[in-house]
Design an enzyme around this catalytic site. Structure first.
Site, PDB file in Angstrom:
ATOM      1  N   GLY A   1      18.133  20.311   7.324  1.00  0.00           N
ATOM      2  CA  GLY A   1      18.577  21.321   6.672  1.00  0.00           C
ATOM      3  C   GLY A   1      20.079  21.668   6.777  1.00  0.00           C
ATOM      4  O   GLY A   1      20.575  21.017   7.741  1.00  0.00           O
TER       5      GLY A   1
ATOM      6  N   GLY B   1      19.214  28.484  -5.518  1.00  0.00           N
ATOM      7  CA  GLY B   1      19.607  29.692  -4.517  1.00  0.00           C
ATOM      8  C   GLY B   1      20.233  30.686  -5.317  1.00  0.00           C
ATOM      9  O   GLY B   1      21.676  30.275  -5.589  1.00  0.00           O
TER      10      GLY B   1
ATOM     11  N   HIS C   1      25.878 -10.665 -24.316  1.00  0.00           N
ATOM     12  CA  HIS C   1      26.121 -10.499 -25.972  1.00  0.00           C
ATOM     13  C   HIS C   1      25.162 -10.027 -26.597  1.00  0.00           C
ATOM     14  O   HIS C   1      23.765 -10.431 -26.077  1.00  0.00           O
ATOM     15  CB  HIS C   1      26.565 -11.823 -26.367  1.00  0.00           C
ATOM     16  CG  HIS C   1      25.942 -12.940 -26.097  1.00  0.00           C
ATOM     17  ND1 HIS C   1      25.811 -13.843 -25.002  1.00  0.00           N
ATOM     18  CD2 HIS C   1      25.151 -13.706 -27.030  1.00  0.00           C
ATOM     19  CE1 HIS C   1      25.238 -14.657 -25.100  1.00  0.00           C
ATOM     20  NE2 HIS C   1      24.743 -14.811 -26.235  1.00  0.00           N
TER      21      HIS C   1
ATOM     22  N   ALA D   1      24.592  14.111   4.663  1.00  0.00           N
ATOM     23  CA  ALA D   1      23.527  13.371   5.140  1.00  0.00           C
ATOM     24  C   ALA D   1      22.404  13.054   4.635  1.00  0.00           C
ATOM     25  O   ALA D   1      21.528  12.382   4.913  1.00  0.00           O
ATOM     26  CB  ALA D   1      23.152  14.513   6.583  1.00  0.00           C
TER      27      ALA D   1
ATOM     28  N   GLN E   1      24.306  13.572  11.971  1.00  0.00           N
ATOM     29  CA  GLN E   1      23.070  14.475  12.114  1.00  0.00           C
ATOM     30  C   GLN E   1      21.919  13.656  12.416  1.00  0.00           C
ATOM     31  O   GLN E   1      21.377  12.745  11.675  1.00  0.00           O
ATOM     32  CB  GLN E   1      22.816  15.253  10.822  1.00  0.00           C
ATOM     33  CG  GLN E   1      21.832  16.180  10.742  1.00  0.00           C
ATOM     34  CD  GLN E   1      21.406  17.050   9.487  1.00  0.00           C
ATOM     35  OE1 GLN E   1      22.062  16.554   8.467  1.00  0.00           O
ATOM     36  NE2 GLN E   1      20.506  18.003   9.631  1.00  0.00           N
TER      37      GLN E   1
END
Length: 428
Positions: free
Chosen positions: A84, A143, A323, A8, A79
């Site tokens: 979160g 975390g 090029h 999400a 969502q």
């Protein structure tokens, strides 16, 4: 068992690439990041998958469809607001119902055995939850797991102060969860960021005496893609894990050294020298007389011109590199066009690490060599040049002979003021 993929988020740290696509659809080694997740889930025998979307969710659904061509049954859950990971999991409650399920963050790269490892532990030990963890060099960016006892979660500490982390094992974003997680998530309080976090629910489960087991993944089996320069390492990670085949046309006097994948409709012209690992996708046209160096992926319908050198870069679909150009350690979006002699610098004179602006903050990248990150549909005039660490927004034009020394916003025209060294940036 079903699986839920969280896809999400907007991926603001990956701008300008995420201006025109969700981060989950950014391709490395020819496949979107989310495709690697789907492939890994399928290897453990799970074919019913829900993808939770929000930002540009229509593009994710359009790309993967209902999944039948891959032997999958894919559902989509929106969502309504990005509040979160915990909120995103709750959005999937009716889809999961009373089953245990695999949950994965859809912006990760990981080996298929990582999912197998978590599922096998859940089946054998029958805990309330299993979460995967991986050793990291800078715990303060993740975390971090604090253990109650051997392999049992005590709590998860988000981005602990440097030097004060309880371990170096970071949350790897791969879980197997029982239905109890939904009841616990409904008791979790809003975080300081105004979100509801899955990690808080897992900590709550552990504090209530429920068993939450942690399984440690091999460090090289997992890769987090959070910032633009991570895509270069992610691309190399993926290149090393594909089986290269030369299926396309390779003209005489072209040289392919090491693992080089050439898609069936791609063409390698005479005089090209390609050092693997390199991925060249369908309908690409490479050469003549160019040098494609290790760590490079060329997207579909890319055109690499005469005497071009590309090193350790990600060139997205339908981009043309004119090029006499040089592209080093860079990420170039879709449908860009480089005028002849365009140069991307990737090394400072003082040999120090390159810095880049992320969400209006200058960030140390940790990379000694880093070129540019260009959004989609950027066009450069002849002999345009870029200093290291520059970002250019989508749909922007860079005038001929211009040295770009600062980031350029999207939908702009950058050019030199006549009879002056001043750079003018105007909206298109």
């Amino acid at each position: 068992m079903k699986a839920v993929l969280l896809a999400a988020g907007e991926g603001q740290r990956l701008e300008p690439l995420t201006t025109t696509r969700p981060k989950h659809l950014i391709k490395v080694a020819g496949k979107p990041i989310l495709q690697f997740c789907l492939d890994a889930i399928k290897t453990v025998g799970i074919t019913d998958i829900a993808i939770v979307t929000h930002y540009m969710g229509d593009k994710i659904e359009a790309y993967f469809g209902e999944g039948s061509s891959q032997g999958l049954k894919i559902s989509y859950i929106e969502q309504k607001e990005v509040l979160g990971t915990g909120n995103a999991v709750l959005a999937a409650e009716q889809y999961v119902k009373d089953e245990s399920f695999v949950l994965i963050y859809g912006d990760l790269l990981f080996a298929s055995d990582a999912v197998r490892q978590a599922v096998d532990l859940y089946i054998q030990a029958k805990p309330k939850a299993v979460m995967a963890a991986v050793a990291v060099d800078k715990p303060e960016n993740y975390g971090i797991i604090e253990f109650a006892e051997d392999k049992k979660l005590g709590c998860i500490i988000e981005k602990p102060e440097a030097g004060k982390a309880p371990s170096n094992l970071a949350n790897a974003g791969i879980y197997v969860l029982s239905k109890k997680i939904f009841k616990t998530l409904k008791q979790v309080k809003e975080s300081v960021r105004g979100e509801w976090e899955l990690t808080d629910a897992l900590t709550m489960l552990a504090s209530e005496g429920e068993t939450v087991l942690v399984t440690e993944l091999k460090k090289d089996s997992w890769f987090d893609v959070g910032r633009p320069w991570d895509l270069l390492d992610a691309n190399l990670w993926a290149l090393k894990r594909i089986y290269p085949q030369v299926l396309g046309t390779v003209e005489p006097n072209a040289h392919l050294i090491g693992p080089v994948h050439v898609a069936k409709s791609a063409k390698i012209r005479s005089g090209a020298y390609i050092e693997g690992p390199v991925f060249i996708d369908e309908e690409s046209d490479v050469g003549p007389n160019c040098f494609i160096r290790a760590g490079t992926s060329l997207g579909k319908k890319t055109r690499i011109g005469n005497a071009v050198e590309i090193k350790n870069s990600l060139i997205m679909d339908e981009t043309h590199i004119g090029h006499l150009s040089y592209v080093g350690d860079s990420v170039i979006g879709e449908k860009c066009n480089f005028g002849a002699g365009t140069i991307t610098a990737n090394l400072r004179f003082d040999d120090k690490n390159i810095k880049m602006a992320i969400k209006n903050k200058i960030v140390e990248t940790g990379r000694r060599k880093l070129g540019v990150v260009l959004g989609d549909n950027v066009k450069t005039g002849i002999k345009a040049s870029f200093m290291p660490g520059i970002k250019v927004g989508a749909n922007t034009w860079i005038a001929a002979n211009l040295m770009v020394t600062k980031d350029i916003p999207k939908n702009s025209i950058a050019q030199l003021e006549q009879n002056s060294d001043n750079v003018i940036i105007n909206e298109k």
